[in-house]
Design an enzyme around this catalytic site. Structure first.
Site, PDB file in Angstrom:
ATOM      1  N   ASP A 448       0.870  -1.178   0.000  1.00  0.00           N
ATOM      2  CA  ASP A 448       0.000   0.000   0.000  1.00  0.00           C
ATOM      3  C   ASP A 448       0.908   1.229   0.000  1.00  0.00           C
ATOM      4  OD1 ASP A 448      -1.698   2.121   0.562  1.00  0.00           O
ATOM      5  OD2 ASP A 448      -2.930   0.973   1.979  1.00  0.00           O
ATOM      6  N   HIS A 449       0.927   1.947  -1.115  1.00  0.00           N
ATOM      7  CA  HIS A 449       1.868   3.057  -1.275  1.00  0.00           C
ATOM      8  C   HIS A 449       1.535   4.240  -0.369  1.00  0.00           C
ATOM      9  CE1 HIS A 449       5.366   4.524  -3.056  1.00  0.00           C
ATOM     10  NE2 HIS A 449       5.107   4.349  -4.330  1.00  0.00           N
TER      11      HIS A 449
END
Length: 476
Positions: A448-449
């Protein structure tokens, strides 16, 4: 007459499907007798009866989906008092309870929860060590003595082997290479494959170091027979009404929950994926040693065990991958977990499940191996409890067991990282300037950036790879 309604069977679950009725109208039931098997979005659950008496009516058919609170069945009681509904425990509590219930007296409903199958292992057969004289040390009364004739034969054979080795030419090397690259299977397995007409090169081995087992051959044969039998009748003839040429399968249960979770994850968390090739030769050697260890006797050991330990170790060095992105009234917060509930994606006949091993960071290598085995067997049997499906912090998916090199996995909802483990196979690899055969695998990771930046994801994957390359680092 008393009616039992579908209770709340887990966190956030509002409905369940009737899979199998264990009773029928007219049957006599006792308190805590399993009367129905239901499928929730997380697992199969057996429900116990809170009443004793005669079943008067079943309020739903098998395959029907009911909302929580809907009547399930009615019982004409034999002078007993029904258990109050407010005392019905949550299934997660049931699954975690170790207290057996044998009483048939009316009282609070106590269920067995998801029933774990017994693990059956073959007993180890111990054989006395036999000396070269043909007798055991106990029979001979001391160290074995090699007869002179046998000693001469051994020396002569060793000399012949040495001379033959020096005569190996370039023309013979292709044959050697073919021998090295052949599939791994023991003679009895090769015999079974030959009798069944199975090409071992087409079979994916699930044994140690990719060895093909007898079950692999039989499974492959059975699958191919089913496909072959179904193939001629799969296509519907032209001219038949269109609707009869389309099979419609309702999306419900585990498949419905999986689809919803994957869509929410894919379109709510900005995924970024990276990959790394790893020389896992030392991992293969380490796994081989564990299999021979007395401490791991009767325990299935695979490279997945080393990867699980590697992920736990690497997460401690990069804590932000073991976290959650949680929306709040004022925006959002990142919750970093100082514990590891390690999720293992498991393909089951009913769909994809991701149960997790609670507090995995506290388990020894042996304890983790046992937990992995129990998790896999319970998932395949469809008996994973709702409690084991919640609270995961980071997930591993082993796509290599199907012979796949790598992939881009979707993050399990509520987490920020997932690691995909590809197949391990021998490939040419450069070591100190020389090309040599090594056991190579590819690790893929999705993150999850919003939480995990590129630098952090790269460092985490590099740490996981370092353990796969040298498991001895776990001892540091």
């Amino acid at each position: 007459m008393s009616t039992f309604n579908l209770p709340d069977v887990g966190e956030g679950l509002t409905e369940a499907e009737i899979v199998t009725w264990k009773v029928k109208p007219g049957d006599t039931v006792v308190v805590n007798q399993v009367f129905v098997e239901i499928e929730t979005a997380k697992s199969l659950v057996e429900l116990p009866s809170p009443y004793a008496g005669v079943v008067s009516e079943l309020h739903a058919a098998e395959g029907e989906t009911l909302a929580v609170g809907t009547p399930l069945f009615s019982v004409t009681e034999a002078g007993s008092t029904p258990a109050p509904m407010h005392n019905v425990p949550d299934v997660a509590e049931i699954a975690e309870s170790d207290t057996p219930v044998a009483s048939e007296e009316p009282g609070p409903l106590v269920g067995s929860g998801p029933k774990a199958d017994a693990v059956k292992r073959r007993a180890r057969v111990s054989r006395p060590a036999v000396g070269k004289s043909g007798k055991t040390a106990a029979q001979s009364g001391g160290s074995p003595v090699i007869p002179a004739a046998l000693s001469d034969t051994i020396s002569r054979r060793a000399s012949e082997f040495s001379q033959a080795s020096t005569r190996l030419t370039a023309a013979a090397k292709p044959a050697v290479a073919a021998f090295v690259d052949r599939v791994l299977a023991k003679p009895p397995v090769r015999k079974v494959a030959k009798e069944l007409g199975v090409d071992l090169r087409q079979v994916i081995g699930t044994g140690g170091q990719g060895e093909i087992t007898r079950d692999d051959v039989l499974s492959y044969k059975g699958q191919r027979e089913v496909e072959r039998d179904a193939a001629p009748t799969f296509w519907s003839p032209q001219g038949v009404e269109l609707d009869s040429r389309i099979v419609r399968t309702p999306v419900r249960g585990i498949r419905k929950a999986t689809a919803k979770a994957m869509v929410e994850s894919a379109f709510s968390a900005p995924h970024v994926s990276i990959f790394v090739d790893v020389d896992a030769s030392r991992t293969m050697e380490y796994v081989a040693r564990l299999k021979k260890s007395r401490d791991f006797e009767g325990i299935k050991v695979s490279p997945l065990l080393v990867l699980a330990k590697a992920v736990i170790w690497a997460a401690a060095r990069n804590p932000s991958v073991n976290a959650s992105w949680v929306p709040t009234e004022t925006g959002a917060e990142i919750q970093t977990k100082h514990f590891m509930n390690l999720g293992i994606a498991a393909a089951t006949p009913r769909g994809l499940l991701v149960p997790n091993i609670k507090e995995a960071q506290d388990l020894s290598m042996r304890e983790l191996a046992i937990a992995l085995n129990d998790l896999a067997e319970t998932a395949r049997a469809g008996k994973t409890s709702p409690a084991d499906m919640t609270g995961g912090t980071l997930t591993v998916t082993n796509i290599g067991v199907l012979g796949i090199d790598t992939g881009t996995p979707i993050i399990n909802p509520g987490e920020v990282a997932i690691v995909a483990f590809g197949t391990i196979k021998q490939k040419p690899w450069v070591v100190d300037g020389a090309v040599v055969p090594r056991w190579i695998t590819t690790l893929g990771g999705s993150f999850d950036h919003r939480v995990v930046d590129g630098d952090l994801s790269a460092r985490f994957m590099a740490d996981v790879a370092s353990i796969m390359q040298e498991p001895a680092l776990l001892l540091d």
